[in-house]
Write a protein that holds these residues in place. Structure first.
Motif, PDB file in Angstrom:
ATOM      1  N   GLY A  63       0.816  -1.200   0.000  1.00  0.00           N
ATOM      2  CA  GLY A  63       0.000   0.000   0.000  1.00  0.00           C
ATOM      3  C   GLY A  63       0.856   1.259   0.000  1.00  0.00           C
ATOM      4  O   GLY A  63       2.061   1.216   0.257  1.00  0.00           O
ATOM      5  N   SER A  95      -6.418  -4.958  -5.835  1.00  0.00           N
ATOM      6  CA  SER A  95      -7.051  -5.111  -4.529  1.00  0.00           C
ATOM      7  C   SER A  95      -6.133  -5.883  -3.599  1.00  0.00           C
ATOM      8  O   SER A  95      -5.444  -6.821  -4.010  1.00  0.00           O
ATOM      9  CB  SER A  95      -8.371  -5.885  -4.661  1.00  0.00           C
ATOM     10  N   HIS A  96      -6.148  -5.478  -2.341  1.00  0.00           N
ATOM     11  CA  HIS A  96      -5.368  -6.178  -1.324  1.00  0.00           C
ATOM     12  C   HIS A  96      -5.906  -7.601  -1.220  1.00  0.00           C
ATOM     13  O   HIS A  96      -7.122  -7.804  -1.181  1.00  0.00           O
ATOM     14  CB  HIS A  96      -5.496  -5.446   0.015  1.00  0.00           C
ATOM     15  N   ASP A  99      -7.938  -7.830   2.135  1.00  0.00           N
ATOM     16  CA  ASP A  99      -8.972  -6.819   2.327  1.00  0.00           C
ATOM     17  C   ASP A  99      -9.260  -6.189   0.969  1.00  0.00           C
ATOM     18  O   ASP A  99      -8.559  -5.282   0.532  1.00  0.00           O
ATOM     19  CB  ASP A  99      -8.497  -5.752   3.322  1.00  0.00           C
ATOM     20  N   ALA A 102      -9.038  -2.430   0.263  1.00  0.00           N
ATOM     21  CA  ALA A 102      -7.748  -1.733   0.253  1.00  0.00           C
ATOM     22  C   ALA A 102      -7.060  -1.938  -1.098  1.00  0.00           C
ATOM     23  O   ALA A 102      -7.259  -2.951  -1.764  1.00  0.00           O
ATOM     24  CB  ALA A 102      -6.864  -2.245   1.374  1.00  0.00           C
ATOM     25  N   VAL A 104      -3.417  -2.039  -3.264  1.00  0.00           N
ATOM     26  CA  VAL A 104      -1.967  -2.176  -3.187  1.00  0.00           C
ATOM     27  C   VAL A 104      -1.368  -1.828  -4.546  1.00  0.00           C
ATOM     28  O   VAL A 104      -2.022  -1.955  -5.585  1.00  0.00           O
ATOM     29  CB  VAL A 104      -1.514  -3.593  -2.758  1.00  0.00           C
TER      30      VAL A 104
END
Length: 169
Positions: A63, A95-96, A99, A102, A104
């Motif tokens: 991130g 996308s993380h 999660d 979130a 990245v």
């Protein structure tokens, strides 16, 4: 705590003047190299882009906050610096994995190829510039430059130099 002036009296002012002059020359020549005037266009890449791509390559997707913390800069700065890398397809937002809300940042295949092109060109330049140096001289220079950069980074991050700490006791 000793002042900056107190600390410099322990050292040869002429040597410190020579050191700061050589660092200034190095910074100018490094910038010229980045722009391709020494290392040719293959090695030309914005310093911020090179450092960001390197970190993503070495540490994997992360991130903005983690990237900023690892580089010792503000998240808003990373966001600004990453935007053109995303726009040109060198970095992709995903996308993380744990999660999905979130985001990245990840080096794209195009970013990986471009980074390798720049690294190869810069390796060739380093080989050319240090031609005639022994392996020991190259290792010593790298070690001292690493030590210098670490000390500068610590100072910028508010960690005093050992001489400053000694004076504070």
């Amino acid at each position: 705590m000793p002042t900056s002036q107190d600390m410099t009296t322990h050292f040869d002012p002429g040597l410190l003047d020579a050191l700061q002059h050589q660092v200034a020359l190095f910074a100018r020549r490094a910038e010229q190299t980045r722009l391709g005037s020494v290392g040719q266009v293959r090695s030309s890449m914005d310093r911020a882009a090179y450092l960001l791509l390197n970190r993503l390559d070495r540490e994997g997707p992360m991130g903005v906050k983690a990237l900023a913390a690892g580089m010792g800069i503000d998240s808003s700065t990373v966001t600004r610096q990453v935007a053109p890398l995303v726009d040109t397809g060198l970095v992709k937002r995903t996308s993380h994995p744990e999660d999905g809300r979130a985001v990245v940042l990840q080096l794209s295949p195009r970013g990986q190829a471009r980074l390798e092109e720049v690294r190869t060109s810069r390796r060739a330049l380093m080989a050319q510039v240090t031609d005639g140096w022994s392996d020991e001289e190259k290792e010593s220079f790298c070690s001292l430059l690493t030590r210098f950069n670490t000390a500068l980074s610590a100072r910028q991050n508010g960690h005093p130099h050992p001489l400053e700490q000694a004076g504070a006791s």
